[in-house]
Design an enzyme around this catalytic site. Sequence first.
Site, PDB file in Angstrom:
ATOM      1  N   ASP A  13       2.878   0.821   0.373  1.00 33.86           N
ATOM      2  CA  ASP A  13       1.424   0.995   0.381  1.00 33.86           C
ATOM      3  C   ASP A  13       1.109   2.428  -0.037  1.00 33.86           C
ATOM      4  O   ASP A  13       1.519   3.384   0.634  1.00 33.86           O
ATOM      5  CB  ASP A  13       0.877   0.708   1.782  1.00 33.86           C
ATOM      6  CG  ASP A  13      -0.633   0.539   1.791  1.00 33.86           C
ATOM      7  OD1 ASP A  13      -1.260   0.619   0.717  1.00 33.86           O
ATOM      8  OD2 ASP A  13      -1.191   0.339   2.892  1.00 33.86           O
ATOM      9  N   ASP A 107      -2.739  -1.298  -5.075  1.00 32.59           N
ATOM     10  CA  ASP A 107      -1.926  -0.201  -4.545  1.00 32.59           C
ATOM     11  C   ASP A 107      -0.948  -0.611  -3.452  1.00 32.59           C
ATOM     12  O   ASP A 107      -0.438   0.246  -2.731  1.00 32.59           O
ATOM     13  CB  ASP A 107      -2.831   0.912  -4.022  1.00 32.59           C
ATOM     14  CG  ASP A 107      -3.657   0.489  -2.811  1.00 32.59           C
ATOM     15  OD1 ASP A 107      -3.878  -0.721  -2.663  1.00 32.59           O
ATOM     16  OD2 ASP A 107      -4.054   1.367  -2.033  1.00 32.59           O
ATOM     17  N   GLU A 108      -0.658  -1.902  -3.316  1.00 30.73           N
ATOM     18  CA  GLU A 108       0.345  -2.289  -2.330  1.00 30.73           C
ATOM     19  C   GLU A 108       1.044  -3.570  -2.743  1.00 30.73           C
ATOM     20  O   GLU A 108       0.486  -4.403  -3.464  1.00 30.73           O
ATOM     21  CB  GLU A 108      -0.277  -2.449  -0.935  1.00 30.73           C
ATOM     22  CG  GLU A 108      -1.265  -3.576  -0.821  1.00 30.73           C
ATOM     23  CD  GLU A 108      -1.728  -3.796   0.611  1.00 30.73           C
ATOM     24  OE1 GLU A 108      -0.895  -3.765   1.536  1.00 30.73           O
ATOM     25  OE2 GLU A 108      -2.943  -4.014   0.806  1.00 30.73           O
TER      26      GLU A 108
END
Length: 400
Positions: A13, A107-108
Amino acid sequence: MVQGKARAILHVDMDAFFVSVELLTRPELVGKQVIVGFPGERSVVLSASYECRALGVKSAMPMSVAMRMAPHAVIIKPTHSLYSAYSARIMEIFHQVTPLVEQLSVDEAFLDVTGSIRRLGPPEAIGQMIRARLRSELGLPASVGLAASKFVAKVASTGAKPDGMLVIRPEQTLSYLHTLPVGALWGVGAKTAGVLREMGITTVAQLAQTPQETLSRRLGATGNHLHNLAWGLDDRSVETEREEKSIGAEETFAIDLWDEAVLRREILHLGHRVAARLRESGKVAGVVALKLRYSDFSTLSRSRTLPVPSNAAVDLVGAAEGLLEKLGRRPQAVRLVGIRAEKLGNAGGGMQLSIDPRDDNWRTAEATMDLIRSRFPAGALRPASLLEHGQNEKKPGQES
């Protein structure tokens, strides 16, 4: 870490991703209070630096509230094209480590690195290597959780923030989980947390010791799910392809709206946007949902099943307008309106034709509009009733 058949799952993350990307070109702001979002009163926080988070600022918080909590913060308008470019590079690094990557957002992602151990070494080393590459090649910090299941890996990455790594070995799973508040479990939102609190359950340990039958009586299938998670039971595999469960769009008005004509025109606009995205994805919707948020922030949602699954705007808009009419006279001005297509299915070959030739004409016209839009700039073509709407296109980041 991996013994016998135990898996090695990473949850990676990125830390304050939008802020971190912006700081790459504005290093003088490192260590300062920074918020990414539109400064308008109706906007929400897209990302906040940890200096702002320490003051209570959170993502999705109204900007007006965030600016009161952090009056000295620097506000940066989002650069979505830049975030997409960095997201692609991040995912490329992940795929160089393992083909088993489940991207959750820009973003993860989850990574199953069980099969990469022989080539790259222990999973702990793989996690640290990924963090090092993200830092050295992209200049971005990331937090990593490592465990034998997706759920525990996700919990671990949260515990590792910011810019750290937390390893939870299989034999440590229960002892770690049972130290956490019940809100750490997937599926425990405000409503479920309230029910559990009424039952005297505030920790994962307390939930684990509650009979599953008791939880099921109060929470239904959610009770079984939470009981399993409380005992670390999560055998879901990393899914390399994730199907969208719904497609939607919404608009927050600059001024709370009473005007029925403007509201209906916005529904028409949103319906065409959602329909175009359905066709682009090769999907049809079985259900259409209408969302209204009033001036006091109270929100309601109503849905309607379509007679035949469709990706035509005429069908989506018709259903949404029917839902609006059924609501009757509104008690307050409208702050936000949204349309969501749900119960998605594949469009190929299964669409039943209407006996009304006008319906087929609309579908043909919309398919032609898609083709024209693909060759000309966005906004080059729209229904005549929306021609004035083009002056007020949605800012990036407002679409859900």
